[in-house]
Write a protein that holds these residues in place. Sequence first.
Motif, short mmCIF file in Angstrom:
data_model
loop_
_atom_site.label_atom_id
_atom_site.label_comp_id
_atom_site.label_asym_id
_atom_site.label_seq_id
_atom_site.Cartn_x
_atom_site.Cartn_y
_atom_site.Cartn_z
N ASN A 42 -6.78 0.62 -11.64
CA ASN A 42 -6.26 -0.21 -12.72
C ASN A 42 -7.14 -0.05 -13.95
O ASN A 42 -8.36 -0.08 -13.85
N ASP A 44 -6.29 -2.05 -16.73
CA ASP A 44 -6.27 -3.49 -17.00
C ASP A 44 -5.16 -4.08 -16.14
O ASP A 44 -4.71 -3.45 -15.18
N GLN A 45 -4.71 -5.28 -16.47
CA GLN A 45 -3.69 -5.93 -15.64
C GLN A 45 -2.32 -5.27 -15.77
O GLN A 45 -1.44 -5.48 -14.93
N LYS A 46 -2.12 -4.46 -16.81
CA LYS A 46 -0.82 -3.84 -17.03
C LYS A 46 -0.80 -2.34 -16.80
O LYS A 46 0.23 -1.78 -16.44
N THR A 48 -2.07 1.28 -15.07
CA THR A 48 -2.62 1.90 -13.87
C THR A 48 -2.83 3.39 -14.13
O THR A 48 -2.00 4.04 -14.75
N LEU A 78 -10.97 -0.67 -14.38
CA LEU A 78 -11.52 -2.00 -14.18
C LEU A 78 -12.70 -1.93 -13.23
O LEU A 78 -12.75 -1.10 -12.31
N SER A 82 -12.85 -7.15 -9.22
CA SER A 82 -11.69 -7.88 -9.74
C SER A 82 -10.54 -7.76 -8.75
O SER A 82 -10.51 -6.86 -7.90
N LYS A 83 -9.59 -8.65 -8.84
CA LYS A 83 -8.47 -8.67 -7.89
C LYS A 83 -7.57 -7.44 -8.11
O LYS A 83 -6.90 -7.33 -9.13
N GLN A 84 -7.60 -6.55 -7.13
CA GLN A 84 -6.81 -5.34 -7.20
C GLN A 84 -6.20 -5.05 -5.81
O GLN A 84 -6.46 -4.01 -5.20
N ASN A 129 6.52 -2.30 -12.14
CA ASN A 129 6.02 -2.49 -10.78
C ASN A 129 5.68 -1.14 -10.16
O ASN A 129 6.17 -0.10 -10.62
N LYS A 143 2.78 -3.80 -5.86
CA LYS A 143 1.86 -4.39 -6.83
C LYS A 143 2.22 -5.84 -7.11
O LYS A 143 1.36 -6.71 -7.14
N LYS A 144 3.51 -6.10 -7.31
CA LYS A 144 3.95 -7.47 -7.58
C LYS A 144 5.09 -7.83 -6.63
O LYS A 144 6.18 -7.25 -6.73
#
Length: 222
Positions: A42, A44-46, A48, A78, A82-84, A129, A143-144
């Motif tokens: 990742n 960032d959060q958006k 990959t 990242l 962190s949450k991955q 996603n 991922k989601k």
Amino acid sequence: MANKTPSRVPEKNIELNSLALAYLVDEIKQQVEGGFINKIQNIDQKLTKIKVHTQDGSKDLIVGATAMFIAQHSFQALQQGSKQHFIESVKKIIYNKRILSMKQYSFDKVVVLELPQHNLIIELFGAGNLVLTDKEFAIVAVKKTENLKDRILKKGHKYVFPAARGLSPPELDERLGALMARPGTEAGKALVKAVNISPAIAEEALFQIGIDKAKPAERLTK
């Protein structure tokens, strides 16, 4: 006169349509097909990053919510910790696996990276996603997680591709006439409903063959 700072381009203006994605996939697959996945991280959060080792060196495939590209510069991943969850679930499974093929599914905003025992599915619509499935499309990791009206994106469930929004342009046939015959509907709107293309592309297609987009669909000849 002082230089003005350019305004930020709205994301909706840079979102890929299905036709642009078709050309993009054709370009990117020439660089990554046959390559081996080294890392998935990742940014960032958006965003990959999928690092692919090819005969021409490493290529970083950057995947966002509604777009993807081969990076020309380095993107820092990242920090660990962190949450991955998705990354941790898939990185060992796909490490050093060859990309057998890269395909756009049914002219939709979905791209499938075929691996020897898995499929890495990239959804480039909505919030985007990433889904890893086995060869029978059972979901290994997502991922989601999503519980939608027509499909469930969750580990252990069967992956179902998004419902088609009309005929795929490369597969047009005699069905188009029947689908276009919509009483009380303009030709442009009827074409968008019949074929999986954007309104702008439908309008241009009609213009190229000399048909007014506002012409009643039922008056179109075969």
